[in-house]
Design a protein around this motif. Structure first.
Motif, mmCIF file in Angstrom:
data_model
loop_
_atom_site.group_PDB
_atom_site.id
_atom_site.type_symbol
_atom_site.label_atom_id
_atom_site.label_comp_id
_atom_site.label_asym_id
_atom_site.label_seq_id
_atom_site.Cartn_x
_atom_site.Cartn_y
_atom_site.Cartn_z
ATOM 1 N N ALA A 326 0.826 -1.213 0.000
ATOM 2 C CA ALA A 326 0.000 0.000 0.000
ATOM 3 C C ALA A 326 0.858 1.259 0.000
ATOM 4 N N LEU A 327 1.918 1.278 0.793
ATOM 5 C CA LEU A 327 2.799 2.449 0.845
ATOM 6 C C LEU A 327 3.588 2.608 -0.447
ATOM 7 N N GLN A 328 4.134 1.518 -0.942
ATOM 8 C CA GLN A 328 4.949 1.580 -2.156
ATOM 9 C C GLN A 328 4.135 2.034 -3.360
ATOM 10 N N GLU A 329 2.878 1.624 -3.408
ATOM 11 C CA GLU A 329 2.002 1.981 -4.533
ATOM 12 C C GLU A 329 1.301 3.326 -4.330
ATOM 13 N N GLY A 330 1.520 3.970 -3.183
ATOM 14 C CA GLY A 330 0.907 5.269 -2.937
ATOM 15 C C GLY A 330 -0.572 5.205 -2.622
ATOM 16 N N LEU A 331 -1.056 4.056 -2.196
ATOM 17 C CA LEU A 331 -2.482 3.914 -1.891
ATOM 18 C C LEU A 331 -2.826 4.560 -0.553
ATOM 19 N N ILE A 332 -1.842 4.653 0.344
ATOM 20 C CA ILE A 332 -2.006 5.350 1.618
ATOM 21 C C ILE A 332 -0.692 6.069 1.915
ATOM 22 N N SER A 333 -0.721 6.917 2.925
ATOM 23 C CA SER A 333 0.499 7.555 3.422
ATOM 24 C C SER A 333 0.682 7.134 4.873
ATOM 25 N N GLN A 481 30.524 -22.059 0.124
ATOM 26 C CA GLN A 481 29.464 -22.269 -0.848
ATOM 27 C C GLN A 481 28.838 -20.937 -1.256
ATOM 28 N N ALA A 482 28.490 -20.823 -2.514
ATOM 29 C CA ALA A 482 27.899 -19.584 -3.042
ATOM 30 C C ALA A 482 26.380 -19.698 -3.036
ATOM 31 N N TYR A 483 25.719 -18.631 -2.613
ATOM 32 C CA TYR A 483 24.262 -18.599 -2.572
ATOM 33 C C TYR A 483 23.772 -17.260 -3.119
ATOM 34 N N ALA A 484 22.522 -17.250 -3.541
ATOM 35 C CA ALA A 484 21.970 -16.079 -4.230
ATOM 36 C C ALA A 484 21.435 -15.041 -3.242
ATOM 37 N N GLU A 485 21.386 -13.805 -3.700
ATOM 38 C CA GLU A 485 20.755 -12.729 -2.939
ATOM 39 C C GLU A 485 20.342 -11.630 -3.906
ATOM 40 N N TYR A 486 19.311 -10.867 -3.519
ATOM 41 C CA TYR A 486 18.905 -9.715 -4.328
ATOM 42 C C TYR A 486 18.195 -8.693 -3.443
ATOM 43 N N PRO A 487 18.350 -7.406 -3.733
ATOM 44 C CA PRO A 487 17.677 -6.389 -2.928
ATOM 45 C C PRO A 487 16.176 -6.375 -3.215
ATOM 46 N N VAL A 488 15.411 -6.124 -2.177
ATOM 47 C CA VAL A 488 13.963 -5.997 -2.345
ATOM 48 C C VAL A 488 13.673 -4.601 -2.900
ATOM 49 N N PRO A 489 12.945 -4.480 -4.021
ATOM 50 C CA PRO A 489 12.703 -3.164 -4.628
ATOM 51 C C PRO A 489 11.629 -2.350 -3.894
ATOM 52 N N ILE A 490 11.925 -2.000 -2.647
ATOM 53 C CA ILE A 490 11.025 -1.201 -1.810
ATOM 54 C C ILE A 490 11.787 0.037 -1.358
ATOM 55 N N ARG A 491 11.138 1.191 -1.397
ATOM 56 C CA ARG A 491 11.803 2.427 -1.001
ATOM 57 C C ARG A 491 12.271 2.352 0.447
#
Length: 599
Positions: A326-333, A481-491
């Protein structure tokens, strides 16, 4: 030729014959006295036999180098079916205290399937069985006593579902694995014993011996120069903290549920408990014959790893995801206020809240776990966005942990409902309202919730994993051992608000998890009470600590226990106390791992 010459020649002949006799007698004495045993064995030997020498399975250590599992030598009594006369079955069954019909059936099946492969009858054999076989060995052609490695668990920890167990390879496995395994070979059946089987098992060796008519070894072939030595399996270094694991197991004793603790900066599993569980040591050796059937028939399902295989509605722990969307999409503040009068009516149905909270904003709604706020927010976010953001946090699919049998749960989508109920035959708004508080068809595993909590604390999804490194005994190197990671696209400001709200849940009056407070540690968390159609509600508590640069993320799930704040939160507090307030030893230092950007 005169008489004198004749005597001379006769004396020469006598001397020559005497010399020949001396040489002959000397050679005969050498063969009889000095080499007699060797040639007797060769004379008795009827054929060459290749004997498998099983490798020592790799050891397993925790993050501090504490040994958890090793292999120790144990006696195994086996029989080569092609060499054993079936009429001796009653004698063998009596000596080994085995049911005669069962033994006869095993021998007959082995004769058809693999007549020259030793059939293991008694593993981890007691000395009295060894003595009985040795006493009657002339009557038991093809019966042999071998030394094989047996798994030995070194600590009081169970770690049952993480370590797994080792058993004989099944016929189904044999069909899939090809020539690397033969009937009777040990193989990992669950946990890291299964998922890292190629590294742990090692390579078989072979010893060549001459055998007599009874199939018993009488001499080493070529004095052992043709033997092929086995190669030991590689060792595993886990992310598990043995002390924290023991605490978690004690906290969940006598309950049904799961605890998962992660290092949020790496994704390493610090502790993983599923209760009820089993005793791994009892699945190694002679105890397994009686113990394993008991586990299979137990209605409490102790072999089920509830941390990665059991599915539950997340309840109110889901509310942060709805808030993020809701916050990321601007539905509320952050300032948006919604009224809670004790419930929310939609489609002619009253959706209840546990209190009338009045007008509340998002941060307060998470702190007090206001259902009415999230009924309305779920309706605003809608089904499609909820599915989209659920996917961002890894719901609806396995996390990719290095343990077998993980389930991905259910993240409902429009197509899911169409398939289940038929197009146009379900109410989208009503589903969104229910999903707003983590109920309905939505289902997750405790591991997924721990990964979700870690991502809320760091802003990064990291692939959870048990194994930190493998020690290669051939190169004598520790390989991370190598493992995956990625940032969450949230402000960033959205994540900060969620963290503030989770801090309030534990540390601000009115929060639902005040029982999780820990002096000196800024614990952030969220309670959940998930409705259960089959009995009392399930209790959740997830979170991370400390608030800044968290060192641990966790999930506590207790089945049929009621409110999360009353049951799961105090368990989490004691888990965190064990983690933060003790002197930790130095952990094993690893080279920096190579990370991947994909899960």
């Amino acid at each position: 030729m005169n008489e004198r010459e004749l005597r001379l020649r006769l004396r020469v002949l006598q001397a020559a014959l005497l010399a020949i006799a001396v040489v002959f007698v000397g050679r005969l004495a050498y063969l009889q006295l000095l080499r007699g045993d060797v040639y007797r064995l060769r004379a008795e030997a009827q054929a060459l036999k290749r004997i498998v020498v099983h490798p020592v399975r790799g050891n397993i250590y925790d993050r501090f180098g504490v040994p958890l599992v090793e292999s120790t030598p144990a006696f195994t009594i086996s029989v080569v079916p092609a060499e054993f006369p079936l009429e001796r079955t009653p004698l063998l069954a009596m000596l080994l205290e085995l049911p005669e019909p069962w033994l006869r059936k095993q021998l007959q099946e082995a004769r058809r399937a693999a007549p020259f492969v030793p059939l293991r009858l008694v593993r981890d054999a007691e000395f009295r069985f060894i003595a009985a076989v040795e006493e009657h060995w002339t009557e038991l052609p093809g019966v042999q006593v071998e030394i094989e490695p047996k798994r030995h668990y070194l600590t009081q920890l169970r770690l049952a579902h993480v370590l797994g167990y080792v058993r004989e390879v099944s016929p189904q496995h044999l069909e899939q694995l090809g020539d690397r395994y033969r009937p009777g070979d040990p193989i990992g059946h669950s946990g890291v014993e299964a998922s890292f089987e190629p590294f742990l098992r090692g390579e078989k060796g072979y010893r060549f011996v001459a055998v007599d008519a009874l199939g018993q070894p009488v001499a080493r072939f070529n004095e052992g120069r043709s033997d092929i030595p086995p190669q030991a399996g590689f060792d595993l270094y886990l992310g598990i903290d043995a002390h924290l694991q023991q605490t978690a197991e004690q906290l969940l004793e006598g309950k049904r549920g799961a605890i998962v603790a992660l290092d949020p900066q790496t994704g390493e599993v610090l502790a993983m408990v599923s209760k009820p569980d089993f005793v791994p040591d009892s699945l190694s050796g002679r105890k397994a014959v009686q113990y394993f059937p008991q586990l299979l028939s137990d209605p409490e399902r102790p072999l089920l790893n509830r941390a990665i295989q059991a599915l539950y509605a997340p309840g109110s722990t889901w509310k942060m995801l709805v808030a993020l969307a809701a916050l990321q999409e601007g539905l509320i503040s952050p300032q948006t206020q919604l009224l809670c009068a004790g419930g929310f009516t939609y489609g002619g149905r009253l959706f209840r809240c546990h209190h009338a909270h009045g007008s509340v904003n998002l941060r307060r709604a998470i702190q007090v776990s206001c259902n009415t706020f999230f009924y309305q927010l779920g309706l605003r976010v809608g089904l499609d966005r909820m599915h989209q953001y659920g996917q961002l946090f890894g719901f609806g699919r396995p996390t990719g942990i290095d343990l077998p049998g993980e389930r991905g749960g259910i993240l409902p989508s429009r197509s899911f409902y169409d398939q289940r109920y038929g197009k146009g035959r379900w109410n989208e708004g009503g589903r969104a309202v229910n999903l707003g508080i983590g109920q309905g068809e939505l289902s997750v595993t405790p591991l997924q919730m721990a990964v979700y909590a870690a991502a809320l604390g760091t802003g990064v999804i990291r692939q959870p994993h048990v194994v930190r490194a493998i020690y290669n005994k051939r190169t004598q190197q520790l390989q991370p051992q190598a493992y995956a990671e990625y940032p969450v696209p949230i402000r960033a400001e959205v994540l900060e608000l969620i963290r503030d709200a989770m801090y309030d849940v534990v540390n601000t009056p009115g929060g639902t998890a005040l029982s999780a407070q820990l002096p000196g540690i800024a614990v952030c968390g969220k309670t959940g009470t998930a409705q259960n159609p089959h009995g009392q509600d399930h209790a959740w508590f997830i979170g991370f600590a400390p608030r800044e640069n968290p060192r641990i993320a966790f999930c506590v799930l207790v089945e049929n226990a009621g409110f999360g704040g009353a049951v799961a939160a105090p368990i989490a507090r004691e888990l965190l106390r064990s983690f933060f307030f003790r002197a930790s030893p130095e952990q094993v230092q690893l080279p920096p791992p190579q990370r991947s950007g994909n899960l």
